[in-house]
Design an enzyme around this catalytic site. Structure first.
Site, PDB file in Angstrom:
ATOM      1  N   LYS A 111     -35.986 -16.716 -50.304  1.00 40.25           N
ATOM      2  CA  LYS A 111     -37.017 -17.508 -49.621  1.00 40.25           C
ATOM      3  C   LYS A 111     -38.168 -16.569 -49.288  1.00 40.25           C
ATOM      4  O   LYS A 111     -37.980 -15.543 -48.629  1.00 40.25           O
ATOM      5  CB  LYS A 111     -36.443 -18.100 -48.342  1.00 40.25           C
ATOM      6  CG  LYS A 111     -37.480 -18.717 -47.417  1.00 40.25           C
ATOM      7  CD  LYS A 111     -36.777 -19.514 -46.359  1.00 40.25           C
ATOM      8  CE  LYS A 111     -37.675 -19.825 -45.196  1.00 40.25           C
ATOM      9  NZ  LYS A 111     -37.041 -20.731 -44.250  1.00 40.25           N
TER      10      LYS A 111
HETATM   11  C1  5RP Z   1     -37.971 -17.671 -40.413  1.00 39.68           C
HETATM   12  C2  5RP Z   1     -37.486 -18.772 -41.275  1.00 39.68           C
HETATM   13  C3  5RP Z   1     -38.026 -20.160 -41.101  1.00 39.68           C
HETATM   14  O1  5RP Z   1     -37.040 -21.078 -41.396  1.00 39.68           O
HETATM   15  C4  5RP Z   1     -39.172 -20.324 -42.028  1.00 39.68           C
HETATM   16  O2  5RP Z   1     -40.228 -19.599 -41.595  1.00 39.68           O
HETATM   17  C5  5RP Z   1     -39.502 -21.787 -42.407  1.00 39.68           C
HETATM   18  O3  5RP Z   1     -40.266 -22.374 -41.524  1.00 39.68           O
HETATM   19  P1  5RP Z   1     -41.834 -22.588 -41.650  1.00 39.68           P
HETATM   20  O4  5RP Z   1     -42.057 -23.522 -42.812  1.00 39.68           O
HETATM   21  O5  5RP Z   1     -42.172 -23.197 -40.338  1.00 39.68           O
HETATM   22  O6  5RP Z   1     -42.475 -21.243 -41.901  1.00 39.68           O
HETATM   23  O7  5RP Z   1     -36.667 -18.565 -42.124  1.00 39.68           O
HETATM   24  O8  5RP Z   1     -37.239 -16.506 -40.672  1.00 39.68           O
END
Ligand code: 5RP
Length: 291
Positions: free
Chosen positions: A203
């Site tokens: 991610k």
């Molecule tokens: C932080 C994360 C959050 O889940 C991620 O940032 C997703 O949320 P957003 O779309 O609000 O950024 O993994 O470590």
């Protein structure tokens, strides 16, 4: 009766039905165990190869973030539209009904809060992830942070070992902290480090040159949404990420802080799974929001 050619073509069974000799629908996953593939297939739709993950794990670092004050009111109505729910174990046990029947991406690391900075330093016991029936364990990496880099890479490594033992895929999250001014060279490096250390999914954030980040990462990438944008801009972000090779989104604030979160998650899903353009998806958003 279907003969072998029918099975190969999938002709009598409709497009997208998995057939006996087809390779797995996710990049870099062919050599994983059956259990891993089964869990990944719950998260990433085998027909589109994509996923809309709804992230509401923010509270484990940030406390009651705006839009996440009441999981039962703010998040529960969105769950049916998500392919996967991402949260901490405390929120899962206390606030996500066990009959929701959605795969869970469990936040599997812990450490400190926003008050003291990025400092995640432990991973939860894999037995807890099994008890909670997690489909994915998610662990953050602080690449480039001289104090935390080695610790968080080791966390991922240990989580990947535990995941491999029990068939639970691991997601590596490339954290940026407050420094969002990262470029494709940084995200390519961070994503590749996640994959090389055993992450089955990465991610990260969308950036200019994102296609290079995807190309040099041997496993599927999903993007976080980041800070709240105007709805059309957020849909454009999703569209560009998918167009440049992302396998989905793991989005939080741009959904649950939207003026109409239920309309927004459906519009995001239309971009991810149906290839709607940002304009078409925004029209869908407005139509649903008006109802
Ligand atoms: C932080 C994360 C959050 O889940 C991620 O940032 C997703 O949320 P957003 O779309 O609000 O950024 O993994 O470590």
């Amino acid at each position: 009766m279907a003969d072998l050619d029918d099975l190969r073509e999938g002709s009598r069974f409709g497009v997208g039905v998995p057939v006996a000799n087809q390779s797995f629908h996710m990049k870099g996953c062919d050599n994983l165990s059956w259990g891993m593939k089964d869990r990944l297939s719950r998260v990433f739709n085998p027909k589109t190869g994509k996923s809309v993950m709804l992230a509401f794990d923010h509270g484990f670092i940030m406390g009651p973030t705006s839009g996440l004050e009441r999981i039962d009111l703010n998040i529960a109505p969105l769950m049916e539209y998500a392919d996967c729910l991402m949260c901490s174990r405390g929120i899962l046990q206390s606030s996500v009904p066990a009959n929701t029947n959605k795969p869970i991406c469990l936040r599997a690391d812990a450490g400190t809060t926003i008050l003291t900075g990025l400092n995640d330093n432990v991973i939860i016991d894999v037995e807890d992830a099994i008890r909670l029936n997690a489909s994915v364990m998610a662990v953050m990496l602080a690449i480039g942070d001289s104090a935390m880099e080695a610790k968080t890479v080791a966390n991922l490594y240990r989580a990947a070992d535990a995941g491999a033992k029990y068939g639970i895929p691991v997601m590596g999250i490339t954290a940026v902290g407050t420094d969002m001014a990262r470029d494709s060279r940084y995200f390519s490096l961070a994503s590749r480090v996640c994959a090389e250390n055993g992450a089955n999914i990465v991610k990260t954030y969308y950036c200019d040159g994102f296609e290079n980040v995807v190309a040099s990462c041997p496993v599927p990438i999903v993007i976080a949404g980041g800070k709240k944008l105007e709805e059309l801009d957020a849909l454009e972000l999703c569209y560009k990420a998918i167009n440049d090779g992302a396998s989905g989104v793991d989005m939080g604030r741009n959904v649950f802080q939207s003026e109409n979160p239920i309309a927004m998650i459906q519009a995001v899903s239309a971009v991810v799974h149906e290839g709607m353009t940002p304009k078409q998806a925004f029209e869908l958003y407005e139509t649903i929001a008006k109802k």
